[in-house]
Design an enzyme around this catalytic site. Structure first.
Site, PDB file in Angstrom:
ATOM      1  N   ARG A 187       0.816  -1.218   0.000  1.00  0.00           N
ATOM      2  CA  ARG A 187       0.000   0.000   0.000  1.00  0.00           C
ATOM      3  C   ARG A 187       0.851   1.269   0.000  1.00  0.00           C
ATOM      4  O   ARG A 187       0.485   2.283   0.592  1.00  0.00           O
ATOM      5  CB  ARG A 187      -0.947   0.032   1.206  1.00  0.00           C
ATOM      6  CG  ARG A 187      -2.063  -0.993   1.149  1.00  0.00           C
ATOM      7  CD  ARG A 187      -3.129  -0.584   0.139  1.00  0.00           C
ATOM      8  NE  ARG A 187      -4.286  -1.458   0.198  1.00  0.00           N
ATOM      9  CZ  ARG A 187      -5.431  -1.158   0.826  1.00  0.00           C
ATOM     10  NH1 ARG A 187      -5.574  -0.011   1.421  1.00  0.00           N
ATOM     11  NH2 ARG A 187      -6.417  -2.012   0.832  1.00  0.00           N
ATOM     12  N   ARG A 216      -3.023   6.997   0.972  1.00  0.00           N
ATOM     13  CA  ARG A 216      -3.482   8.230   1.617  1.00  0.00           C
ATOM     14  C   ARG A 216      -2.490   8.901   2.550  1.00  0.00           C
ATOM     15  O   ARG A 216      -2.673  10.053   2.922  1.00  0.00           O
ATOM     16  CB  ARG A 216      -4.780   7.946   2.382  1.00  0.00           C
ATOM     17  CG  ARG A 216      -5.971   7.779   1.467  1.00  0.00           C
ATOM     18  CD  ARG A 216      -7.106   7.082   2.166  1.00  0.00           C
ATOM     19  NE  ARG A 216      -6.728   5.704   2.467  1.00  0.00           N
ATOM     20  CZ  ARG A 216      -7.558   4.795   2.963  1.00  0.00           C
ATOM     21  NH1 ARG A 216      -8.780   5.116   3.272  1.00  0.00           N
ATOM     22  NH2 ARG A 216      -7.142   3.562   3.185  1.00  0.00           N
ATOM     23  N   ARG A 222      -5.980  11.824  -6.154  1.00  0.00           N
ATOM     24  CA  ARG A 222      -7.219  11.108  -5.842  1.00  0.00           C
ATOM     25  C   ARG A 222      -8.416  12.051  -5.955  1.00  0.00           C
ATOM     26  O   ARG A 222      -9.457  11.691  -6.490  1.00  0.00           O
ATOM     27  CB  ARG A 222      -7.093  10.541  -4.432  1.00  0.00           C
ATOM     28  CG  ARG A 222      -8.327  10.015  -3.792  1.00  0.00           C
ATOM     29  CD  ARG A 222      -8.517   8.552  -4.103  1.00  0.00           C
ATOM     30  NE  ARG A 222      -9.485   7.939  -3.206  1.00  0.00           N
ATOM     31  CZ  ARG A 222     -10.795   8.136  -3.274  1.00  0.00           C
ATOM     32  NH1 ARG A 222     -11.281   8.930  -4.164  1.00  0.00           N
ATOM     33  NH2 ARG A 222     -11.602   7.532  -2.416  1.00  0.00           N
ATOM     34  N   ASP A 242      -6.774  -2.341  -7.539  1.00  0.00           N
ATOM     35  CA  ASP A 242      -7.354  -2.967  -6.348  1.00  0.00           C
ATOM     36  C   ASP A 242      -7.693  -4.411  -6.643  1.00  0.00           C
ATOM     37  O   ASP A 242      -7.924  -4.782  -7.800  1.00  0.00           O
ATOM     38  CB  ASP A 242      -8.609  -2.229  -5.882  1.00  0.00           C
ATOM     39  CG  ASP A 242      -8.942  -2.598  -4.444  1.00  0.00           C
ATOM     40  OD1 ASP A 242      -8.326  -2.030  -3.530  1.00  0.00           O
ATOM     41  OD2 ASP A 242      -9.780  -3.505  -4.232  1.00  0.00           O
ATOM     42  N   TYR A 261     -15.093 -10.910   0.108  1.00  0.00           N
ATOM     43  CA  TYR A 261     -15.775  -9.645  -0.219  1.00  0.00           C
ATOM     44  C   TYR A 261     -16.969  -9.884  -1.132  1.00  0.00           C
ATOM     45  O   TYR A 261     -18.000  -9.228  -1.010  1.00  0.00           O
ATOM     46  CB  TYR A 261     -14.800  -8.666  -0.882  1.00  0.00           C
ATOM     47  CG  TYR A 261     -13.737  -8.156   0.071  1.00  0.00           C
ATOM     48  CD1 TYR A 261     -14.003  -7.097   0.935  1.00  0.00           C
ATOM     49  CD2 TYR A 261     -12.476  -8.743   0.124  1.00  0.00           C
ATOM     50  CE1 TYR A 261     -13.036  -6.637   1.821  1.00  0.00           C
ATOM     51  CE2 TYR A 261     -11.506  -8.294   1.002  1.00  0.00           C
ATOM     52  CZ  TYR A 261     -11.795  -7.247   1.850  1.00  0.00           C
ATOM     53  OH  TYR A 261     -10.841  -6.800   2.734  1.00  0.00           O
TER      54      TYR A 261
HETATM   55  O1  CP3 Z   1      -0.093  -1.333  -2.567  1.00  0.00           O
HETATM   56  C1  CP3 Z   1      -0.309  -0.404  -3.353  1.00  0.00           C
HETATM   57  O2  CP3 Z   1       0.148   0.740  -3.199  1.00  0.00           O
HETATM   58  C2  CP3 Z   1      -1.072  -0.714  -4.632  1.00  0.00           C
HETATM   59  C3  CP3 Z   1      -2.491  -0.517  -4.587  1.00  0.00           C
HETATM   60  C4  CP3 Z   1      -3.409  -1.426  -3.769  1.00  0.00           C
HETATM   61  C5  CP3 Z   1      -4.646  -0.938  -3.269  1.00  0.00           C
HETATM   62  N1  CP3 Z   1      -5.330  -1.996  -2.741  1.00  0.00           N
HETATM   63  C6  CP3 Z   1      -5.110   0.449  -3.353  1.00  0.00           C
HETATM   64  C7  CP3 Z   1      -6.191   0.909  -2.462  1.00  0.00           C
HETATM   65  C8  CP3 Z   1      -3.337  -2.784  -3.461  1.00  0.00           C
HETATM   66  C9  CP3 Z   1      -2.214  -3.772  -3.704  1.00  0.00           C
HETATM   67  C10 CP3 Z   1      -4.575  -3.130  -2.813  1.00  0.00           C
HETATM   68  C11 CP3 Z   1      -4.910  -4.500  -2.374  1.00  0.00           C
HETATM   69  C12 CP3 Z   1      -6.133  -4.724  -1.601  1.00  0.00           C
HETATM   70  N2  CP3 Z   1      -7.359  -4.135  -1.758  1.00  0.00           N
HETATM   71  C13 CP3 Z   1      -6.262  -5.730  -0.602  1.00  0.00           C
HETATM   72  C14 CP3 Z   1      -5.179  -6.706  -0.183  1.00  0.00           C
HETATM   73  C15 CP3 Z   1      -4.132  -6.085   0.668  1.00  0.00           C
HETATM   74  C16 CP3 Z   1      -4.624  -5.563   1.993  1.00  0.00           C
HETATM   75  O3  CP3 Z   1      -4.385  -4.369   2.234  1.00  0.00           O
HETATM   76  O4  CP3 Z   1      -5.138  -6.339   2.775  1.00  0.00           O
HETATM   77  C17 CP3 Z   1      -7.581  -5.671  -0.110  1.00  0.00           C
HETATM   78  C18 CP3 Z   1      -8.171  -6.538   0.981  1.00  0.00           C
HETATM   79  C19 CP3 Z   1      -8.268  -4.679  -0.857  1.00  0.00           C
HETATM   80  C20 CP3 Z   1      -9.716  -4.290  -0.759  1.00  0.00           C
HETATM   81  C21 CP3 Z   1      -9.888  -2.885  -0.334  1.00  0.00           C
HETATM   82  N3  CP3 Z   1      -9.531  -1.796  -1.105  1.00  0.00           N
HETATM   83  C22 CP3 Z   1     -10.458  -2.408   0.863  1.00  0.00           C
HETATM   84  C23 CP3 Z   1     -10.973  -3.279   1.995  1.00  0.00           C
HETATM   85  C24 CP3 Z   1     -10.417  -1.016   0.808  1.00  0.00           C
HETATM   86  C25 CP3 Z   1     -10.988  -0.063   1.826  1.00  0.00           C
HETATM   87  C26 CP3 Z   1     -10.094   0.073   3.012  1.00  0.00           C
HETATM   88  C27 CP3 Z   1      -9.071   1.144   2.760  1.00  0.00           C
HETATM   89  O5  CP3 Z   1      -7.879   0.875   2.967  1.00  0.00           O
HETATM   90  O6  CP3 Z   1      -9.500   2.230   2.364  1.00  0.00           O
HETATM   91  C28 CP3 Z   1      -9.797  -0.641  -0.422  1.00  0.00           C
HETATM   92  C29 CP3 Z   1      -9.537   0.729  -0.920  1.00  0.00           C
HETATM   93  C30 CP3 Z   1      -8.161   1.057  -1.391  1.00  0.00           C
HETATM   94  N4  CP3 Z   1      -7.370   0.259  -2.183  1.00  0.00           N
HETATM   95  C31 CP3 Z   1      -7.459   2.274  -1.155  1.00  0.00           C
HETATM   96  C32 CP3 Z   1      -6.224   2.195  -1.821  1.00  0.00           C
HETATM   97  C33 CP3 Z   1      -5.149   3.229  -1.918  1.00  0.00           C
HETATM   98  C34 CP3 Z   1      -7.992   3.465  -0.395  1.00  0.00           C
HETATM   99  C35 CP3 Z   1      -9.015   4.145  -1.258  1.00  0.00           C
HETATM  100  C36 CP3 Z   1      -8.912   5.646  -1.229  1.00  0.00           C
HETATM  101  O7  CP3 Z   1      -7.941   6.224  -1.749  1.00  0.00           O
HETATM  102  O8  CP3 Z   1      -9.856   6.246  -0.708  1.00  0.00           O
END
Ligand code: CP3
Length: 341
Positions: free
Chosen positions: A24, A28, A37, A74, A150
């Site tokens: 990640r 943010r 964003r 994602d 999910y």
């Molecule tokens: O790692 C990176 O920088 C690459 C991008 C990436 C994102 N999600 C961007 C993201 C990667 C590799 C993921 C994987 C992901 N997504 C997982 C597996 C890894 C983990 O963290 O457990 C999972 C379970 C998800 C599903 C997901 N996406 C959830 C549950 C959420 C909401 C919770 C949160 O962190 O906001 C997201 C949103 C998400 N994916 C964001 C980002 C940067 C935040 C969204 C935003 O910018 O508002």
């Protein structure tokens, strides 16, 4: 043999200073991410905008000089490409239409929709052409089990009970869902590798809630099929698995799946990782993201402990899970300075 440190380490060579990246890392905690964003509109709009997605992918690499970029996208893009409705509501996380019965299952596409995924491959190609000769590009997907949690619940859940119950009550239909995700993930990862990704990571964030028997069936076996399927299309593909919370199942996972690297969360005993995992696979991890948020002596101790336990074998320095949004940038800089000396 790749010259990039991340690729050398995945070929089981040791680097005096391990390659570093963070799960990640584009997110943010970075003001430049928050700015893009906002400009993009919704989160999915950002994921499907190759120019902006490439820009945020590169942001942490430019700022910190990480040894890898990870594609900005994602894991829930795959259900979208299988025909499910997926939304990200601001401040609430993902919302999908819950998949609760055989009828919903029958409404899924049999193969992923290439048109939906095309912009993601374009992002990969754009990032690849912007990277220097030392920085590797990582693509990814969610593991079938984690993506299914999910899809079944329709949202994030504290204990993944809806998917666990589905799997226990109706293993046949659940296995149909998992098989669809296996096939879709193979196509998706092979597509990313063909577009220029050099490594792919399979995120199994919720692997740790499964009993050993269920872990074998829903985590290890599907991952093994993905690894084999991807390598049929892209021989020698480098693959990292991240079965979060695997604990005692980490060794059977590493042996059966054939991954090149295994990502460990921060609860994994580092001396055990050194003794039983590192002789077979490259280990990635496993700083506690809360230690990074805390900073100071707690962070220094954590970094030193990872280095002492694991840096005499093939190691990719990383966190044990994604960086938390409130993490100060100065703490990331401090961590990097300590790793790199
Ligand atoms: O790692 C990176 O920088 C690459 C991008 C990436 C994102 N999600 C961007 C993201 C990667 C590799 C993921 C994987 C992901 N997504 C997982 C597996 C890894 C983990 O963290 O457990 C999972 C379970 C998800 C599903 C997901 N996406 C959830 C549950 C959420 C909401 C919770 C949160 O962190 O906001 C997201 C949103 C998400 N994916 C964001 C980002 C940067 C935040 C969204 C935003 O910018 O508002």
């Amino acid at each position: 043999m790749g010259i990039k440190p991340l690729l050398r380490v995945l070929a089981r060579e040791r680097e005096a200073v391990p390659p570093v990246w963070m799960m990640r890392q584009a997110g943010r905690y970075l003001p430049e991410y928050r700015a893009v964003r906002e400009k993009a509109g919704g989160f999915l709009d950002l994921c499907f905008n190759p120019k902006l997605a490439a820009e945020v992918t590169l942001q942490p690499v430019c700022r910190f000089g990480f040894d890898a970029a990870i594609l900005f996208s994602d894991i829930l893009i795959v259900p979208l490409a299988l025909g499910r409705k997926v939304e990200f509501l601001a401040g609430e996380g993902p919302k999908l239409e819950p998949l609760t019965d055989a009828a919903a299952l029958a409404s899924l596409r049999e193969t992923i929709d290439g048109k939906i995924l095309a912009p993601v491959y374009e992002t990969v190609a754009r990032v690849k052409s912007a990277l220097d000769s030392k920085t590797a590009l990582i693509g990814f997907c969610g593991a079938p089990w984690t993506v299914a949690t999910y899809m079944v619940a329709g949202e994030a859940t504290p204990d993944q009970a809806p998917a666990r119950l589905f799997a226990l009550r109706d293993p046949e239909n659940f296995s149909t869902l998992i098989d669809l995700l296996v096939q879709g993930s193979i196509e998706y990862l092979a597509g990313q590798l063909k577009a220029g990704a050099e490594v792919v990571q399979i995120f199994d964030t919720w692997a740790g809630v499964l009993s050993p028997e269920q872990f074998d069936r829903w985590c290890i076996q599907p991952t093994e099929k993905i690894v084999a399927g991807v390598r049929r299309q892209v021989p020698g593909a480098k693959i990292i698995g991240f079965p979060r919370g695997a604990g005692a199942m980490a060794l059977p996972y590493a042996i059966a799946t054939g991954v090149d690297g295994i990502g460990l969360d921060w609860t994994f005993l580092r001396s055990l990782a050194h003794d039983i995992l590192q002789p077979r696979v490259t280990v990635q991890g496993n700083v506690d993201p809360l230690a990074l948020l805390a900073g100071g002596a707690a962070l220094d101790r954590e970094v030193d402990d990872v280095m002492a336990a694991l840096s005499n074998g093939p190691l990719i320095f990383n966190l044990g899970h994604g960086i938390l949004p409130d993490t100060p940038i100065a703490h990331v800089e401090r961590m990097l300075k300590r790793v790199r000396g």
